[in-house]
Design an enzyme around this catalytic site. Structure first.
Site, PDB file in Angstrom:
ATOM      1  N   ASP A 128       0.793  -1.231   0.000  1.00  0.00           N
ATOM      2  CA  ASP A 128       0.000   0.000   0.000  1.00  0.00           C
ATOM      3  C   ASP A 128       0.827   1.283   0.000  1.00  0.00           C
ATOM      4  OD1 ASP A 128      -2.393  -1.517   0.131  1.00  0.00           O
ATOM      5  OD2 ASP A 128      -2.169  -1.702   2.302  1.00  0.00           O
ATOM      6  N   MET A 170      -6.285  -1.466  -4.629  1.00  0.00           N
ATOM      7  CA  MET A 170      -6.025  -1.523  -3.185  1.00  0.00           C
ATOM      8  C   MET A 170      -5.265  -0.281  -2.709  1.00  0.00           C
ATOM      9  SD  MET A 170      -5.006  -5.490  -2.392  1.00  0.00           S
ATOM     10  CE  MET A 170      -6.275  -6.756  -2.234  1.00  0.00           C
TER      11      MET A 170
END
Length: 326
Positions: A128, A170
């Site tokens: 991330d 994501m």
């Protein structure tokens, strides 16, 4: 000099974790330090799931994604009694220090263990890129490449059928994967977590492109921020814009795959650096990448750091990617 250290991976898996493991094992071995892998993260720490690692074992994992040691979440680790059991297991095995690879939640556990006498070093392992104290996390580059390749493929078919596609990406509240993908693919509309567009705004912008005669559109959105599915977002944009609009949820494909050379490099060298710090008797530290150089900071300070404000760049990129002329 310490004689035994442990290593675990925690939270979501990320390509490059195995390279960090290899970096720790090979560096420790060169210093005469034994390394024990803890299977399934903090859960393995509490249950005593330890295995001795050696250089030979690391040779087969350098090109593999995921994590050789396995990973699991253990919210109960915040409880003192659970941590005391983990510390008892470490002391019983003679393990004096620990390398923890994972995200912010993993570092909180590492800090608590350091306070209980087990020196811990944290390495940033998550696709991330949501950790403010490092320029790039282990796994981010690989995930980005995977996403860009997928969006390029989606573009091919959207162009062939005069369609738009909403691609859900994501990020766990961080929009870096969306923003970097927008740069790499020329996505006409993108909505990262740091500067969300409303569905109405995306639909109206798509409508402008259609009226200008643009054949296809790529629309990138951060996951879990609209309260509805990507398919529902696509339906609403289709009604507003007039484009036939599809939806693609990339999902866990973003986490898998062979790590890129850059992720391998960052992870391995971070593992080397971590062992050097532990050998110096230091703990409670986080290893990050800053201006292409590895740095060590107190975990407490890193947990309170804020990421750079990317809104000015995002707005500028929107103007550039949003321009269309024949």
């Amino acid at each position: 000099m310490i004689k035994k250290i442990g290593i675990l991976t925690s939270g979501g898996d990320a390509p490059g974790m195995n390279n960090a493991i290899a970096g720790v094992v090979k560096t420790a071995s060169s210093k005469g330090i034994e390394v024990y892998g803890i299977n399934d993260g903090y859960k393995g720490l509490v249950n005593g799931w330890f295995e001795k690692l050696n250089v030979e074992k690391t040779l087969d994992i350098l090109s593999r994604g995921g994590t050789y040691l396995g990973s699991a979440r253990l919210p109960e680790f915040k409880e003192l009694e659970v941590r005391q059991k983990a510390v008892a297991n470490l002391k019983k095995a003679g393990i004096e220090a620990l390398v923890v690879i994972g995200g912010d939640g993993s570092y909180m556990g590492a800090q608590r263990l350091t306070e209980m006498g087990i020196n811990c070093i944290g390495l940033p392992g998550t696709i991330d890129n949501d950790i403010a104290s490092t320029d790039y996390t282990i796994g981010f580059h690989t995930a980005l490449n995977t996403i860009v390749e997928a969006v390029d493929r989606i573009r091919d078919t959207m162009q062939s059928h005069n369609r738009a596609d909403v691609v859900e990406i994501m990020g766990n509240g961080c929009g870096d994967l969306v923003t970097y993908t927008a740069v790499a693919t020329g996505a006409e509309i993108f909505s990262p977590a740091e500067d969300l567009l409303t569905i109405e705004q995306m639909g109206q912008k798509a409508k402008q492109f259609r009226l200008l005669g643009k054949k296809s559109l790529i629309i990138l959105v951060s996951e879990k921020l609209y309260g509805i599915s990507a398919e529902e977002i696509a339906e609403k944009i289709q009604k507003i814009s007039g484009y036939e609009t599809k939806a693609t949820v990339l999902g866990h494909i973003q986490r898998g795959g062979r790590p890129t050379a850059m992720d391998r490099y960052i992870a391995f060298t971070a593992g080397m650096f971590a062992v050097e710090k532990l050998a110096e008797g230091k703990g409670g530290l986080f290893i990050g990448l800053e201006n292409n150089k590895l740095v060590a900071r107190d975990i407490d300070s890193t947990l309170n750091m804020k990421k750079e404000d990317k809104k000015p760049f995002i707005k500028n990129l929107r103007e550039i990617n949003g321009h269309f002329s024949k």
